[in-house]
Design a protein around this motif. Sequence first.
Motif, PDB file in Angstrom:
ATOM      1  N   LEU A  83      44.026  36.871  37.567  1.00  0.00           N
ATOM      2  CA  LEU A  83      44.200  38.082  36.768  1.00  0.00           C
ATOM      3  C   LEU A  83      45.612  38.136  36.187  1.00  0.00           C
ATOM      4  O   LEU A  83      46.599  38.182  36.927  1.00  0.00           O
ATOM      5  CB  LEU A  83      43.938  39.318  37.639  1.00  0.00           C
ATOM      6  N   PRO A  84      45.713  38.126  34.866  1.00  0.00           N
ATOM      7  CA  PRO A  84      47.031  38.102  34.224  1.00  0.00           C
ATOM      8  C   PRO A  84      47.683  39.485  34.179  1.00  0.00           C
ATOM      9  O   PRO A  84      46.993  40.501  34.271  1.00  0.00           O
ATOM     10  CB  PRO A  84      46.718  37.614  32.812  1.00  0.00           C
ATOM     11  N   PRO A  85      48.999  39.527  34.003  1.00  0.00           N
ATOM     12  CA  PRO A  85      49.673  40.809  33.792  1.00  0.00           C
ATOM     13  C   PRO A  85      49.213  41.423  32.470  1.00  0.00           C
ATOM     14  O   PRO A  85      48.776  40.702  31.581  1.00  0.00           O
ATOM     15  CB  PRO A  85      51.154  40.434  33.686  1.00  0.00           C
ATOM     16  N   GLY A  86      49.299  42.748  32.385  1.00  0.00           N
ATOM     17  CA  GLY A  86      48.979  43.420  31.126  1.00  0.00           C
ATOM     18  C   GLY A  86      47.520  43.792  30.965  1.00  0.00           C
ATOM     19  O   GLY A  86      47.143  44.367  29.958  1.00  0.00           O
ATOM     20  N   GLU A  87      46.701  43.477  31.958  1.00  0.00           N
ATOM     21  CA  GLU A  87      45.269  43.788  31.854  1.00  0.00           C
ATOM     22  C   GLU A  87      44.863  44.917  32.791  1.00  0.00           C
ATOM     23  O   GLU A  87      45.450  45.099  33.853  1.00  0.00           O
ATOM     24  CB  GLU A  87      44.429  42.560  32.238  1.00  0.00           C
ATOM     25  N   VAL A  88      43.826  45.653  32.359  1.00  0.00           N
ATOM     26  CA  VAL A  88      43.178  46.603  33.264  1.00  0.00           C
ATOM     27  C   VAL A  88      41.830  45.991  33.647  1.00  0.00           C
ATOM     28  O   VAL A  88      40.977  45.755  32.788  1.00  0.00           O
ATOM     29  CB  VAL A  88      42.970  47.974  32.598  1.00  0.00           C
ATOM     30  N   VAL A  89      41.698  45.700  34.929  1.00  0.00           N
ATOM     31  CA  VAL A  89      40.517  44.988  35.416  1.00  0.00           C
ATOM     32  C   VAL A  89      39.638  45.941  36.222  1.00  0.00           C
ATOM     33  O   VAL A  89      40.130  46.627  37.119  1.00  0.00           O
ATOM     34  CB  VAL A  89      40.940  43.799  36.315  1.00  0.00           C
ATOM     35  N   GLY A  90      38.364  45.991  35.906  1.00  0.00           N
ATOM     36  CA  GLY A  90      37.421  46.807  36.667  1.00  0.00           C
ATOM     37  C   GLY A  90      36.764  45.971  37.741  1.00  0.00           C
ATOM     38  O   GLY A  90      36.372  44.831  37.503  1.00  0.00           O
ATOM     39  N   LEU A  91      36.668  46.565  38.922  1.00  0.00           N
ATOM     40  CA  LEU A  91      35.952  45.926  40.026  1.00  0.00           C
ATOM     41  C   LEU A  91      34.739  46.810  40.236  1.00  0.00           C
ATOM     42  O   LEU A  91      34.870  47.907  40.770  1.00  0.00           O
ATOM     43  CB  LEU A  91      36.871  45.950  41.246  1.00  0.00           C
ATOM     44  N   MET A  92      33.578  46.365  39.735  1.00  0.00           N
ATOM     45  CA  MET A  92      32.430  47.258  39.734  1.00  0.00           C
ATOM     46  C   MET A  92      31.289  46.706  40.573  1.00  0.00           C
ATOM     47  O   MET A  92      31.160  45.496  40.752  1.00  0.00           O
ATOM     48  CB  MET A  92      31.951  47.495  38.292  1.00  0.00           C
ATOM     49  N   GLY A  93      30.456  47.615  41.060  1.00  0.00           N
ATOM     50  CA  GLY A  93      29.315  47.211  41.867  1.00  0.00           C
ATOM     51  C   GLY A  93      28.843  48.391  42.682  1.00  0.00           C
ATOM     52  O   GLY A  93      29.584  49.358  42.855  1.00  0.00           O
ATOM     53  N   PRO A  94      27.620  48.293  43.201  1.00  0.00           N
ATOM     54  CA  PRO A  94      27.069  49.420  43.955  1.00  0.00           C
ATOM     55  C   PRO A  94      27.843  49.698  45.246  1.00  0.00           C
ATOM     56  O   PRO A  94      28.664  48.882  45.669  1.00  0.00           O
ATOM     57  CB  PRO A  94      25.637  48.981  44.266  1.00  0.00           C
ATOM     58  N   SER A  95      27.548  50.830  45.849  1.00  0.00           N
ATOM     59  CA  SER A  95      28.174  51.203  47.112  1.00  0.00           C
ATOM     60  C   SER A  95      27.933  50.104  48.157  1.00  0.00           C
ATOM     61  O   SER A  95      26.822  49.592  48.283  1.00  0.00           O
ATOM     62  CB  SER A  95      27.569  52.536  47.576  1.00  0.00           C
ATOM     63  N   GLY A  96      28.976  49.722  48.852  1.00  0.00           N
ATOM     64  CA  GLY A  96      28.849  48.708  49.893  1.00  0.00           C
ATOM     65  C   GLY A  96      28.963  47.285  49.374  1.00  0.00           C
ATOM     66  O   GLY A  96      28.808  46.321  50.131  1.00  0.00           O
ATOM     67  N   SER A  97      29.273  47.122  48.085  1.00  0.00           N
ATOM     68  CA  SER A  97      29.311  45.764  47.518  1.00  0.00           C
ATOM     69  C   SER A  97      30.636  45.037  47.797  1.00  0.00           C
ATOM     70  O   SER A  97      30.779  43.871  47.453  1.00  0.00           O
ATOM     71  CB  SER A  97      29.039  45.813  46.007  1.00  0.00           C
ATOM     72  N   GLY A  98      31.602  45.754  48.393  1.00  0.00           N
ATOM     73  CA  GLY A  98      32.835  45.071  48.802  1.00  0.00           C
ATOM     74  C   GLY A  98      34.058  45.395  47.956  1.00  0.00           C
ATOM     75  O   GLY A  98      35.108  44.763  48.121  1.00  0.00           O
ATOM     76  N   LYS A  99      33.950  46.404  47.096  1.00  0.00           N
ATOM     77  CA  LYS A  99      35.054  46.726  46.182  1.00  0.00           C
ATOM     78  C   LYS A  99      36.331  47.126  46.941  1.00  0.00           C
ATOM     79  O   LYS A  99      37.401  46.571  46.699  1.00  0.00           O
ATOM     80  CB  LYS A  99      34.653  47.880  45.242  1.00  0.00           C
ATOM     81  N   THR A 100      36.190  48.086  47.851  1.00  0.00           N
ATOM     82  CA  THR A 100      37.362  48.560  48.598  1.00  0.00           C
ATOM     83  C   THR A 100      37.933  47.444  49.464  1.00  0.00           C
ATOM     84  O   THR A 100      39.145  47.282  49.582  1.00  0.00           O
ATOM     85  CB  THR A 100      36.993  49.786  49.461  1.00  0.00           C
ATOM     86  N   THR A 101      37.045  46.662  50.053  1.00  0.00           N
ATOM     87  CA  THR A 101      37.499  45.562  50.911  1.00  0.00           C
ATOM     88  C   THR A 101      38.323  44.567  50.097  1.00  0.00           C
ATOM     89  O   THR A 101      39.440  44.192  50.497  1.00  0.00           O
ATOM     90  CB  THR A 101      36.293  44.848  51.564  1.00  0.00           C
ATOM     91  N   LEU A 102      37.811  44.175  48.939  1.00  0.00           N
ATOM     92  CA  LEU A 102      38.539  43.210  48.109  1.00  0.00           C
ATOM     93  C   LEU A 102      39.869  43.800  47.629  1.00  0.00           C
ATOM     94  O   LEU A 102      40.911  43.138  47.690  1.00  0.00           O
ATOM     95  CB  LEU A 102      37.664  42.765  46.924  1.00  0.00           C
ATOM     96  N   LEU A 103      39.821  45.060  47.207  1.00  0.00           N
ATOM     97  CA  LEU A 103      41.046  45.720  46.737  1.00  0.00           C
ATOM     98  C   LEU A 103      42.097  45.777  47.862  1.00  0.00           C
ATOM     99  O   LEU A 103      43.284  45.575  47.626  1.00  0.00           O
ATOM    100  CB  LEU A 103      40.695  47.134  46.257  1.00  0.00           C
ATOM    101  N   SER A 104      41.639  46.059  49.075  1.00  0.00           N
ATOM    102  CA  SER A 104      42.563  46.150  50.219  1.00  0.00           C
ATOM    103  C   SER A 104      43.190  44.796  50.538  1.00  0.00           C
ATOM    104  O   SER A 104      44.352  44.725  50.945  1.00  0.00           O
ATOM    105  CB  SER A 104      41.838  46.664  51.461  1.00  0.00           C
TER     106      SER A 104
END
Length: 228
Positions: free
Chosen positions: A31-52
Motif C-alpha cells: 500500500l503506497p503513501p497518499g492512498e485511502v484504502v478500504g478494507l471491506m467484507g462482511p462481519s467476522g471477515s477479519g477486518k479488525t484483526t488485519l487492521l490491528s
Amino acid sequence: MTNAITTQGLSKVYHEGAVEVIAVQPCSVALPPGEVVGLMGPSGSGKTTLLSILGCILRPTAGRLVLFETEVSGLDERYLPAIRRQYISFIFQAFNLFPALTAYENIMLGLKVKGIDGSEAEDRAAAVLKAVGLEQRMHFLPRDLSGGQKQRVAVARALAADCPIILADEPTGNLDVVNGHRVMELLKQLAAERQCCVVVATHDNRIEDIFDRIIYLEDGDIRRIHTG
Ligand SMILES: Nc1ncnc2c1ncn2[C@@H]1O[C@H](COP(=O)(O)OP(=O)(O)OP(=O)(O)O)[C@@H](O)[C@H]1O
Ligand SMILES: [Mg+2]
C-alpha cells in the motif's frame, strides 16, 4: 517509491480452547503513501484483526509486515510502542475521546502521547481543529458535540500527530450519510496533502466511492483487490 505498508503471507490464527479460528489467511499487499484504502467484507471477515496487525497492536501468527523501511514482524515486543508512536494514528468507531476533556484538550493529550507539548502542541491543536471546521467548538466537551463533530475531533487528533499511516476501524459506523461523507472527505484530503496512507475497515457501502483501492475480505481471505 517506498510503500507505506507491505505484507507478505501475513496471517492470524486465534486459539480459543480447542477451537482454531483462522481470522486472517496469508495475505500479501503493498500500500503506497497518499492512498485511502478500504478494507471491506462482511462481519467476522477479519477486518479488525488485519487492521490491528497493521497497527502493531496485534502480532501476526506468521508472515512479514514492513512499515516504510522498518521490518516490524521480526522486532521484539518492547519496540512496538515506539513504532506505533512514529508511524501510526488510530481512529475508532466509538471516537475514543476522553469525556472529561474538551476537544482541544483531547488533541493536546494525543500530542503529549506522541512526545509533543508546549507551544508547538498548542499551535498544532488549534490549527487542526480549524482544519476540520471545529474552531468554534474547541472548548466543548465531547458530550456537547454531535457524533459527526466528535469523529472530526478524532480525525483532528490523527491530523495533529502527523503520522504517515492512519488506521480507521468503522469510522463512519456511528454517523449519518452526510457526516460519514464529511469525515471520509477529510481523510481523503489528508492522504493527498500529507501523503499519508489511510486504511479504513468498513462494511459501509455508502463510502465505497471514496477509496483509491478496496481490499475485499471474506473468511479472512483476500478475495479481490479493486483499484479505482
Ligand atoms: N480475540 C479473539 N479470539 C478468538 N477469535 C477472535 C478474536 N477476535 C476475533 N476473533 C474471530 O476472528 C474472526 C475475525 O474477526 P474480526 O473482528 O477481525 O472481524 P471483522 O471483519 O472486524 O468483523 P466486524 O465487521 O463485525 O467488526 C471472527 O471469526 C472472530 O470471531
Ligand atoms: Mg471489526
